[in-house]
Structure formats: structure tokens, C-alpha cells
Design a protein around this motif. Sequence first.
Motif, mmCIF file in Angstrom:
data_model
loop_
_atom_site.group_PDB
_atom_site.id
_atom_site.type_symbol
_atom_site.label_atom_id
_atom_site.label_comp_id
_atom_site.label_asym_id
_atom_site.label_seq_id
_atom_site.Cartn_x
_atom_site.Cartn_y
_atom_site.Cartn_z
ATOM 1 N N UNK A 5 -11.087 -0.320 23.933
ATOM 2 C CA UNK A 5 -10.988 -0.044 22.497
ATOM 3 C C UNK A 5 -9.532 0.010 22.095
ATOM 4 N N UNK A 6 -9.328 -0.084 20.804
ATOM 5 C CA UNK A 6 -7.968 -0.032 20.262
ATOM 6 C C UNK A 6 -7.942 1.000 19.155
ATOM 7 N N UNK A 7 -6.948 1.845 19.157
ATOM 8 C CA UNK A 7 -6.842 2.873 18.141
ATOM 9 C C UNK A 7 -6.135 2.373 16.909
ATOM 10 N N UNK A 8 -5.831 3.314 16.020
ATOM 11 C CA UNK A 8 -5.214 2.975 14.736
ATOM 12 C C UNK A 8 -3.703 3.057 14.827
ATOM 13 N N UNK A 9 -3.031 2.138 14.154
ATOM 14 C CA UNK A 9 -1.608 2.262 13.892
ATOM 15 C C UNK A 9 -1.491 3.281 12.759
ATOM 16 N N UNK A 10 -1.095 4.506 13.116
ATOM 17 C CA UNK A 10 -1.153 5.611 12.157
ATOM 18 C C UNK A 10 -0.308 5.331 10.927
ATOM 19 N N UNK A 11 0.904 4.832 11.134
ATOM 20 C CA UNK A 11 1.788 4.590 9.993
ATOM 21 C C UNK A 11 1.187 3.566 9.040
ATOM 22 N N UNK A 12 0.622 2.498 9.621
ATOM 23 C CA UNK A 12 0.020 1.464 8.775
ATOM 24 C C UNK A 12 -1.216 2.004 8.060
ATOM 25 N N UNK A 13 -2.003 2.848 8.772
ATOM 26 C CA UNK A 13 -3.190 3.428 8.154
ATOM 27 C C UNK A 13 -2.832 4.312 6.985
ATOM 28 N N UNK A 14 -1.807 5.144 7.155
ATOM 29 C CA UNK A 14 -1.382 6.018 6.060
ATOM 30 C C UNK A 14 -0.824 5.213 4.890
ATOM 31 N N UNK A 15 -0.110 4.121 5.218
ATOM 32 C CA UNK A 15 0.414 3.275 4.147
ATOM 33 C C UNK A 15 -0.721 2.636 3.351
ATOM 34 N N UNK A 74 -9.358 6.122 0.616
ATOM 35 C CA UNK A 74 -8.051 6.644 0.976
ATOM 36 C C UNK A 74 -8.182 7.957 1.755
ATOM 37 N N UNK A 75 -9.082 8.840 1.303
ATOM 38 C CA UNK A 75 -9.304 10.113 1.999
ATOM 39 C C UNK A 75 -9.807 9.858 3.416
ATOM 40 N N UNK A 76 -10.735 8.932 3.566
ATOM 41 C CA UNK A 76 -11.278 8.640 4.899
ATOM 42 C C UNK A 76 -10.219 8.041 5.810
ATOM 43 N N UNK A 77 -9.389 7.160 5.243
ATOM 44 C CA UNK A 77 -8.320 6.567 6.059
ATOM 45 C C UNK A 77 -7.351 7.642 6.555
ATOM 46 N N UNK A 78 -6.996 8.579 5.684
ATOM 47 C CA UNK A 78 -6.075 9.634 6.102
ATOM 48 C C UNK A 78 -6.703 10.510 7.176
ATOM 49 N N UNK A 79 -8.022 10.770 7.047
ATOM 50 C CA UNK A 79 -8.706 11.564 8.067
ATOM 51 C C UNK A 79 -8.704 10.834 9.404
ATOM 52 N N UNK A 80 -8.954 9.537 9.367
ATOM 53 C CA UNK A 80 -8.919 8.754 10.602
ATOM 54 C C UNK A 80 -7.515 8.737 11.200
ATOM 55 N N UNK A 81 -6.513 8.650 10.333
ATOM 56 C CA UNK A 81 -5.130 8.651 10.824
ATOM 57 C C UNK A 81 -4.781 9.985 11.480
ATOM 58 N N UNK A 82 -5.228 11.101 10.865
ATOM 59 C CA UNK A 82 -4.982 12.420 11.459
ATOM 60 C C UNK A 82 -5.654 12.531 12.824
ATOM 61 N N UNK A 83 -6.911 12.037 12.913
ATOM 62 C CA UNK A 83 -7.613 12.086 14.195
ATOM 63 C C UNK A 83 -6.902 11.244 15.238
ATOM 64 N N UNK A 84 -6.384 10.096 14.815
ATOM 65 C CA UNK A 84 -5.656 9.228 15.755
ATOM 66 C C UNK A 84 -4.377 9.900 16.228
ATOM 67 N N UNK A 85 -3.733 10.606 15.306
ATOM 68 C CA UNK A 85 -2.489 11.301 15.654
ATOM 69 C C UNK A 85 -2.748 12.328 16.752
#
Length: 463
Positions: A5-15, A74-85
Amino acid sequence: MTLVTHGMDVAAGLAAADTMTDGASAVRDLAARLDAALEGFTWTGPDAERVRGEWSFTRRPQLVLVAEHLSELAVRLRAEADAQEVASGGDGAPGGAAGTQGGPQGEPPEPQGLLGRIGDWIGDRLVAGGQALGRFLGAQLDLQGKVLDVLLGRGDHSVASIAASAITGLGALAGVGVNLWTGEDRRWFAEGGGRAGDPVAVPARDGGPSSRPALEQPRSLDAIMQSVTDAYTNGTTPGSDGEVRIVRVDNGGTPAYVVAVPGTETWSPSGGTMPRDLTANLQLMAGNPTAAAESVRAAMERAGIPAGAPVLMVGHSQGGMITGHLAADPAFRERFNVTNMVTYGSPVDHLRIEGVNVLQMGHSLDPVPRADLGGWQPGGLPSVGQQVELPSPGAWSDVLGNHSHEAYIRTVHDALASDSALGDRLRAYQSDPSMAPFLVGPDGSASAVDVPIGRDVPRREGT
């Protein structure tokens, strides 16, 4: 067996989340600006009420739904980014070691994945239901406007047009349930913009490389009607959304044009790319804009009909309704010099058409021309042109046979060849001076083009 699997690029997700938030704000700002634009000038009367009502009850809610959907994403993306972090140890890199699924120790996926799918399921249905609800509210506003016009004396509407608005509203309400069930906008009783494609030359005779029906030279009324049948034939080919045949008649001097429009080609309640459908029937009866009429106008533009050239519009069933709707429109008449109109099997008594030599024909046992209740309205019964009743080819139970466009051609052909009062009436219209430009004379000629038409509809995701 391992699953990489591949995780999220947090910076790109937040952007991306920020971009969606900005987009939602932009959509809300646009709605506010359009509010101000519609209310920022003086405009009163029923047309103003309908336009502003359609915006308030249909278009604006759809924009708001888009903005809300963007905000939710946008809210879901930020939640996913936080989880990835958290999963990546705070370094912002994609988390989860190769060969693992979920967390760093190969734990099962977090519940948020399931919750996200549930959220998607609910969100899809809410968005789709909102789209159908907007159409229902628009139909209700249209119905309310017509009823108030009659009650307050602001305008006349036929009983059939009011009934058509009411039926459209009921159909749109059913569409709300369909959308909520499927999670997709099935576009029940939805309209759209009309379009026309590039004209295609019609062969002068059968048997060539083209599969299109050859042009029958317009030397009589039944030959003119044949162009409508040929357009029906072209509309049944795979991939076609319908066509209009436009015939150019040159007897010397200014050429004249015959615009042949078929009728209903699908009875699906879904407003798809084929514009001559159930939705168009109801909207035309209600007197509302349709893609079916807009596409015919666009086809005439694409065919290059010049201003001032005589135009005969001929249509069967819904095709006659379309031609009548256009001929009753002053803006259309400013662009095109419509001198004659021939309809058969068409309910057009509810229209007000002035300055056009109209011939209405209907088989005595065909119920379709009577669908407008004779144009009955509170103020009385209008009269649209010459109304000619033709003998029916079948019994009262043979609805399809009595409404057939081919049967109408045979009836008119036989009547023209007969020594009868009916034949006299049809020959009188055919020989009227206004019809002369559309009938090929001894030294004249005719050519034609077929113009593909369609309705513009939003593409579904993934298509």
C-alpha cells in the motif's frame, strides 16, 4: 501473500483540502453575487418572478450543495492527512511499511475507511436527491406562476398547459425518490441545452454509398411530409440522438427552406441526450423552453438559412409542437421568415401563432392532436390556422396506427388524388401562393441536408 500500500503525501493532501475550501468559498461568493445581480435592477411582472424564483428555488440550492460537498471533502482530506501524519511518525512521508495494510504493525484498516464509505453512500444520495428536489421546486414554481396568472388576470394559460406543469412536478417528485434510492442523478423530467452538429448532405437518389433515405422532390404536400419520415429513419441509427431534415428549394430568385421535424423518439422519463422525449412533450405543452426546440433552431442556423428566406416548418406529433412553439416566438420570427406551418397528429391549439399560414391535420380517431383539450382556456377557445380532420386508417383501438406518421402520408396522398371535399381543401392549401416557394416548379430544383441534434447533459462521474 502481502499487499503493498501507499500512504498519503500529507503536504499535498492538505494543499488539496485548502483548494477545496477555497473553491467552496468561491462558489458561495458566486451565489451571493448572482443574488445581488438579480435583485439589483428594476424588473417586475410574471417573467421576473419566474426567473428569480427559478434561481432561488432551483439553481441557487444546487450551487450551495456543491459548496457544502466541497467543504465536506476538505474536512475528510484533512482528517486523512492527520491520520497519515500519526502513522508516519510525524515526518509527513507516506506511512505504513511495504507489505503491511493499515498501521505500522500490519493492523487492520482503521474504522474511518468504513465510515468514509458510509459517508460517501449517504453523501451521494443527498446530493442526487437535492438535484431532483431542485427540479421539483422549479416545477412547482412554474405551476404556481401559471395558476396565479389566471387567477389574478395577469395572463392566459390553457388548461392543458397547467396540467402539463402539474404532471411535470409529480414526475420530478418521483425523481427525488429514484435519486435517493440510486445515489445518482437519473434526471427524471430534467431539461438541458439544445445543440446541433454538422449538416450532412442528403443523396439525390437511393442506391449510392449513403445509407440515408434519398430526398423526395417536394412537389406535393405528401412529398413534403416524407422528409419528416426520412428524418425519423435517420434518428433510429445507432448513436443518433435525432435529426432534422432541411430542404432547400430553388425556383429562381430567393431560395425557400422546408424544415422537417419528427416527433417523440423516446418515452424515457430521464432527460438524456435525445431531446425529443417525454420531458419535452410535457414542457412544450406547458409552454416552457426545451432542448428539443432549441436544437431545431440551432440546426437551422447550422444549415445556413439566410434571414428573409421563406421558411415552411412541418412536423409530426411532438415535431409539430416544436414548430408551433418556435413559430409563436417573436424572437425566432425575427431571425427566420416563417410563412407557413404544417402539422399532423400534433396538439397545437393552445398556441398563439399569428402571420403564418397554418395547416393542422389530424386523423379523426387519433387522440394525440386532442391532448391539448382543443386549446381550452378560461378565456375561451383559440383557433390556430386551418384544421382539417382526416379519415382514420384504423379502428378507435388502433392508437398507434392512427397516429403513425407513415399513415398520415398515405391518407394525404389518397385525399389529394381524390375527387372529394377533403381533397379540395388540401389542394387549396397546397396551391395557395404562400406555398409556391416550397414546391419544386418545372425549372426548379431541391437539395437537402440532415442535421444531427441533441441535448447537453452533465457527464456522470467516471464517464
